[in-house]
Design a protein around this motif. Structure first.
Motif, PDB file in Angstrom:
ATOM      1  N   MET A  23       0.898  -1.309   0.030  1.00  0.00           N
ATOM      2  CA  MET A  23       0.008  -0.018  -0.071  1.00  0.00           C
ATOM      3  C   MET A  23       0.758   1.410  -0.008  1.00  0.00           C
ATOM      4  O   MET A  23       0.518   2.348  -0.597  1.00  0.00           O
ATOM      5  CB  MET A  23      -0.826  -0.091   1.435  1.00  0.00           C
ATOM      6  N   ALA A  24       2.113   1.362   0.611  1.00  0.00           N
ATOM      7  CA  ALA A  24       2.892   2.193   0.870  1.00  0.00           C
ATOM      8  C   ALA A  24       3.543   2.560  -0.743  1.00  0.00           C
ATOM      9  O   ALA A  24       3.684   3.632  -1.180  1.00  0.00           O
ATOM     10  CB  ALA A  24       4.007   2.224   1.761  1.00  0.00           C
ATOM     11  N   LEU A  25       3.783   1.488  -1.440  1.00  0.00           N
ATOM     12  CA  LEU A  25       4.348   1.353  -2.734  1.00  0.00           C
ATOM     13  C   LEU A  25       3.308   1.818  -3.683  1.00  0.00           C
ATOM     14  O   LEU A  25       3.682   2.138  -4.842  1.00  0.00           O
ATOM     15  CB  LEU A  25       4.950   0.080  -3.205  1.00  0.00           C
ATOM     16  N   ASN A  26       2.053   1.655  -3.150  1.00  0.00           N
ATOM     17  CA  ASN A  26       0.856   1.848  -4.225  1.00  0.00           C
ATOM     18  C   ASN A  26       0.819   0.852  -5.427  1.00  0.00           C
ATOM     19  O   ASN A  26       0.517   1.155  -6.578  1.00  0.00           O
ATOM     20  CB  ASN A  26       0.759   3.215  -4.740  1.00  0.00           C
ATOM     21  N   VAL A  27       1.080  -0.484  -4.907  1.00  0.00           N
ATOM     22  CA  VAL A  27       1.241  -1.375  -6.069  1.00  0.00           C
ATOM     23  C   VAL A  27       0.219  -2.687  -5.400  1.00  0.00           C
ATOM     24  O   VAL A  27      -0.034  -3.795  -5.993  1.00  0.00           O
ATOM     25  CB  VAL A  27       2.679  -2.121  -6.296  1.00  0.00           C
ATOM     26  N   TYR A  28      -0.517  -2.416  -4.064  1.00  0.00           N
ATOM     27  CA  TYR A  28      -1.490  -3.519  -3.759  1.00  0.00           C
ATOM     28  C   TYR A  28      -2.646  -3.702  -4.872  1.00  0.00           C
ATOM     29  O   TYR A  28      -3.205  -2.764  -5.182  1.00  0.00           O
ATOM     30  CB  TYR A  28      -2.075  -3.053  -2.449  1.00  0.00           C
ATOM     31  N   ASN A  29      -2.923  -5.114  -4.980  1.00  0.00           N
ATOM     32  CA  ASN A  29      -4.069  -5.491  -6.085  1.00  0.00           C
ATOM     33  C   ASN A  29      -5.199  -5.436  -5.222  1.00  0.00           C
ATOM     34  O   ASN A  29      -6.308  -5.832  -5.849  1.00  0.00           O
ATOM     35  CB  ASN A  29      -3.550  -6.727  -6.654  1.00  0.00           C
ATOM     36  N   GLY A  30      -5.467  -5.195  -3.861  1.00  0.00           N
ATOM     37  CA  GLY A  30      -6.549  -5.266  -3.249  1.00  0.00           C
ATOM     38  C   GLY A  30      -6.955  -6.574  -2.725  1.00  0.00           C
ATOM     39  O   GLY A  30      -8.087  -6.794  -2.280  1.00  0.00           O
ATOM     40  N   LYS A  31      -6.211  -7.726  -2.999  1.00  0.00           N
ATOM     41  CA  LYS A  31      -6.610  -8.951  -2.284  1.00  0.00           C
ATOM     42  C   LYS A  31      -5.574  -9.456  -1.431  1.00  0.00           C
ATOM     43  O   LYS A  31      -4.428  -9.221  -1.117  1.00  0.00           O
ATOM     44  CB  LYS A  31      -6.548  -9.922  -3.581  1.00  0.00           C
ATOM     45  N   GLN A  32      -6.119 -10.385  -0.531  1.00  0.00           N
ATOM     46  CA  GLN A  32      -5.377 -10.994   0.668  1.00  0.00           C
ATOM     47  C   GLN A  32      -4.120 -11.609   0.099  1.00  0.00           C
ATOM     48  O   GLN A  32      -4.279 -12.441  -0.938  1.00  0.00           O
ATOM     49  CB  GLN A  32      -6.122 -11.835   1.413  1.00  0.00           C
ATOM     50  N   THR A  33      -3.067 -11.323   0.728  1.00  0.00           N
ATOM     51  CA  THR A  33      -1.891 -12.037   0.211  1.00  0.00           C
ATOM     52  C   THR A  33      -1.801 -13.314   0.680  1.00  0.00           C
ATOM     53  O   THR A  33      -1.880 -13.770   1.825  1.00  0.00           O
ATOM     54  CB  THR A  33      -0.197 -11.227   0.585  1.00  0.00           C
ATOM     55  N   PRO A  34      -1.601 -14.430  -0.215  1.00  0.00           N
ATOM     56  CA  PRO A  34      -1.802 -16.063   0.325  1.00  0.00           C
ATOM     57  C   PRO A  34      -0.591 -16.300   1.075  1.00  0.00           C
ATOM     58  O   PRO A  34       0.563 -15.717   1.388  1.00  0.00           O
ATOM     59  CB  PRO A  34      -1.445 -16.519  -1.191  1.00  0.00           C
ATOM     60  N   TYR A  35      -0.700 -17.402   1.805  1.00  0.00           N
ATOM     61  CA  TYR A  35       0.311 -18.217   2.315  1.00  0.00           C
ATOM     62  C   TYR A  35       1.808 -18.042   1.746  1.00  0.00           C
ATOM     63  O   TYR A  35       1.556 -18.517   0.563  1.00  0.00           O
ATOM     64  CB  TYR A  35       0.039 -19.497   3.006  1.00  0.00           C
ATOM     65  N   ALA A  36       2.869 -17.795   2.435  1.00  0.00           N
ATOM     66  CA  ALA A  36       4.101 -17.851   1.879  1.00  0.00           C
ATOM     67  C   ALA A  36       4.274 -17.004   0.540  1.00  0.00           C
ATOM     68  O   ALA A  36       5.082 -17.268  -0.316  1.00  0.00           O
ATOM     69  CB  ALA A  36       4.401 -19.343   1.332  1.00  0.00           C
ATOM     70  N   SER A  37       3.524 -16.155   0.333  1.00  0.00           N
ATOM     71  CA  SER A  37       3.662 -15.089  -0.723  1.00  0.00           C
ATOM     72  C   SER A  37       5.069 -14.147  -0.325  1.00  0.00           C
ATOM     73  O   SER A  37       5.176 -14.124   0.664  1.00  0.00           O
ATOM     74  CB  SER A  37       2.272 -14.350  -0.864  1.00  0.00           C
TER      75      SER A  37
END
Length: 420
Positions: free
Chosen positions: A291-305
């Motif tokens: 979010m700080a980088l403004n690259v978040y896709n709006g979905k939860q990050t999976p395990y081990a991402s």
């Protein structure tokens, strides 16, 4: 014939120039941030048929599936950085830090087992294909690098109160009022809200992942809606309202440290042996950073991402930064680019485009602006000032009247007069 030879020489020279250029570009430094692997739920809801005793190690603990996920990620990193990292572990080449949490510490250890399997003299037991590698941490109460959101920040708390008043938050609450009332009734959770409903989805997701039968009220549509609300809760934490400022108070703290490390690695006047820094953390850590980088896709990050920063030295001697995100086992990470910057972003441009979310004085930025922090004090001072002003006016009025009396007049009692 001569023309043909000249053409061949030109093509050969061009090929060699391209080849040399390709070889000259070198990877210099890598930072990796990943979420822990599969785990048991953090907690159970009041009416949950499965309680802590139903999980082998209790709540919030890494499962065998999670261990395998990180071992596979470690192997993938070993393959990706083959030729850059030593085949064997070198303590001056790699540094690993984790939050002080069982599942992140264990994920880091499983990851390192895949990244650095012992070879030769590092094999201390021929029957064990594993070696101890240090994982550093600090107590959670002191962790201001990886444990998000950072709550000991008054300005952030104020921004969250303002976010609750935003149109998007108010509308989302209104749209889901009946749904959340149903969830509260089925789960037994009191005072459920957009900020707390995530835990219901988390618990149900973990139970489903571990092949436990879900209650009848949990239809696929209900589960999807809960997932959407959990995704919204991440945006509530780090965005929706004044995202840049939230980024400066949250994920920008980690980003600032990452960019500091990258800048030091790009300092050719002070060469270093350190090549890899790894952070083992949580989904909120990855989301806060993205979010700080403004690259978040709006979905939860999976395990081990896993989010990767790679620093390259170009053949020109300049440096560039590339980012990649691996969100699925068995697949190559996909490239991530800053807004308004190519995926191979020049280091100076990368630093310039992220400076708005990098705090120079975090403690100062966390203070609530005086205009809002001191409202009650200002009102109290204003009231006291008004009272004081009235007292001064009253005193001046009395003094003015005394001074206005005729000169030489003096009132005396009849009792003191002489008798004729």
């Amino acid at each position: 014939m001569a023309t043909s030879r000249l053409g061949f020489s030109f093509l050969l020279s061009l090929f060699l120039a391209v080849a040399c250029s390709t070889v000259a570009r070198q990877l210099r430094f890598v930072t990796v941030i990943y979420r822990h692997g599969d785990r048991s739920p953090i907690k159970a809801y009041p009416k949950d048929p499965y309680q802590e005793s139903d999980w082998p190690q209790g709540f919030g603990q890494l499962s065998q599936v999670g261990m395998m996920q990180h071992w596979e990620l470690g192997q993938a990193l070993r393959t990706r950085y083959s030729g850059f990292l030593n085949k064997s572990y070198d303590r001056q080449e790699a540094y690993i830090r984790s939050t002080d949490c069982d599942r992140t510490l264990m994920s880091a250890e499983a990851n390192l087992a895949g990244l650095y399997p012992p070879e030769g003299s590092q094999l201390f037991n021929p029957n064990i294909s594993w070696q101890p590698v240090p994982v550093h941490t600090v107590p959670e109460s002191q962790d201001r690098l990886l444990k998000f959101p950072l709550l000991n920040c008054p300005r952030y708390q104020q921004l969250q109160r303002e976010t609750r008043q935003s149109a998007e938050y108010v509308n989302k609450t209104r749209e889901n009022a009946n749904f959340m009332a149903m969830v509260a009734n089925e789960t037994g959770i009191q005072n459920i809200s957009l900020e707390s409903v995530w835990s219901v989805y988390d618990t149900l997701f973990c139970e489903q992942s571990h092949n436990l039968t879900l209650p009848p009220w949990v239809s696929p549509n209900v589960l999807q809606r809960l997932k959407d609300l959990k995704d919204f809760s991440f945006r509530f934490l780090f965005g929706i309202h004044r995202q840049v400022e939230k980024g400066r108070l949250q994920g920008g703290v980690l980003l600032g440290q990452i960019l500091k490390n990258i800048s030091e690695a790009a300092n050719t006047s002070r060469p270093q042996r350190l090549k890899l820094i790894t952070y083992s953390a949580h989904d909120t850590t990855v989301v806060a950073l993205q979010m700080a980088l403004n690259v978040y896709n709006g979905k939860q990050t999976p395990y081990a991402s896993c989010h990767m920063f790679e620093l390259y030295e170009e053949d020109s001697g300049n440096f560039s930064v590339e980012m990649y995100f691996r969100n699925e086992s068995g697949k190559e990470p996909f490239p991530v680019a800053l807004p308004d910057c190519p995926q191979r972003c020049p280091l100076q441009d990368f630093l310039l485009k992220t400076q708005s979310v990098i705090s120079q004085e975090w403690d100062h930025d966390c203070q609530v602006p005086s205009t809002s922090q001191d409202t009650e004090v200002i009102i109290a001072l204003a009231v006291c000032g008004s009272i004081l002003f009235l007292l001064v006016i009253l005193l001046l009025t009395v003094l003015f009247r005394l001074q206005a009396q005729p000169t030489g007049y003096r009132h005396v009692s009849d009792e003191g007069e002489d008798q004729p």
